[in-house]
Motif scaffolding. Structure first.
Motif: not given
Length: 305
Positions: A226-229, A252-262
């Motif tokens: 996301v940042v690079a794009t 998919v991205v709502g789970v804690p380990h993906r949500l934090r970096p997102l």
């Protein structure tokens, strides 16, 4: 020799050969978040898989997807509120019945409502014309009645189109669709009545289903994407107006380990910048349709039939 199959929806025109225009307030990069709110049939139909299912009923994968509507979507709602990010809510019509209050919570923020079929357990490409027309009509009716507004845009479940989908959507009153990921600018698609429907760029690279589920990138890797794009497209937009979409699914991205970096990546995108327009897909479509001379308008005059 048989003629090669062609879609006949739009002609080829290279990005450097198109007129240059601006988004509102002279900005050059339009960014929108497409949040997919979806439901699935229990024990049948299609659906993304966290792990290979163990037969029907596929409790493991069904429950994983259902978690997204019960928990993940609400965490994302908190994130969007904290960052002041608008979203285009891409919703199956059956979400209103299966998850009461979910779509309504996003609409209360002023978010855009985008049609997304009845459920993600079916594909439009599998239907005859009358049946597909009925699907569009039924989903639209529910979205209008329960959402209180008529959606201008549509994304087919599973990005699935028949040969007639753009025609049927235009005839049903839709002004833009998100199925075609062929450009970084909106493009007019020819329709069978001699008119056109606008294609607004929707990402397949910056989309958590292909990235995380199919290619199995980590949550941090997706956030880095996301940042690079964003950083790259912001530079590219100095010479041409561009659209950057971010496609998200709560399970998919709502789970804690993906949500934090997102969340950190979205904060990077949401940092106020004079040349970035944080918006919705519908607002992009409205802006392009209002311009007298854009690449999209030029394409409308020279469409392949």
């Amino acid at each position: 020799m048989d003629s090669p199959a062609r879609h006949g929806r739009y002609p080829y025109r290279a990005l450097p050969d198109r007129p240059v225009y601006d988004w509102p307030d002279g900005r050059r990069l339009a960014v929108y978040v497409g949040l997919n709110l979806e439901v699935f049939d229990f024990g049948t139909g299609r659906g993304a898989q966290l792990a290979p299912g163990g037969g029907d009923p596929d409790v493991l994968n069904y429950a994983w997807r259902d978690w997204g509507n019960r928990v993940g979507a609400w965490r994302l709602l908190e994130t969007f509120d904290a960052l002041g990010l608008p979203t285009s809510v891409i919703a199956n019509s059956r979400v209103f019945a299966d998850c009461p209050g979910l779509v309504e919570a996003f609409l209360a923020r002023g978010d855009e409502l985008v049609g997304h079929g009845r459920t993600n357990a079916e594909r439009q490409a599998d239907l005859a014309e009358d049946d597909e027309q009925a699907l569009v009509a039924e989903a639209t009716r529910v979205l209008v009645e329960r959402g209180g507004r008529r959606p201008a845009g549509w994304l087919g479940p599973w990005i699935s189109e028949s040969h007639l989908t753009p025609d049927l959507l235009a005839e049903a009153g839709y002004t833009y669709l998100l199925d075609w990921a062929h450009d970084d600018q909106p493009t007019w698609l020819a329709t069978r009545d001699g008119g056109a429907i606008l294609s607004v760029p929707y990402p397949q690279e910056l989309n958590d289903i292909p990235a995380v589920v199919s290619r199995q990138v980590s949550g941090q890797e997706f956030a880095d994407m996301v940042v690079a794009t964003f950083d790259e497209m912001r530079e590219q937009a100095r010479t041409a107006p561009l659209v950057m979409g971010i496609a998200l699914h709560p399970y998919v991205v709502g789970v804690p380990h993906r949500l934090r970096p997102l969340r950190s990546a979205l904060a990077h995108v949401a940092t106020p910048r004079d040349d970035v327009w944080l918006t919705t897909a519908g607002a992009v479509a409205e802006h392009v349709a209002s311009l007298p001379d854009t690449p999209a308008e030029h394409g409308r005059d020279t469409m392949a039939r």
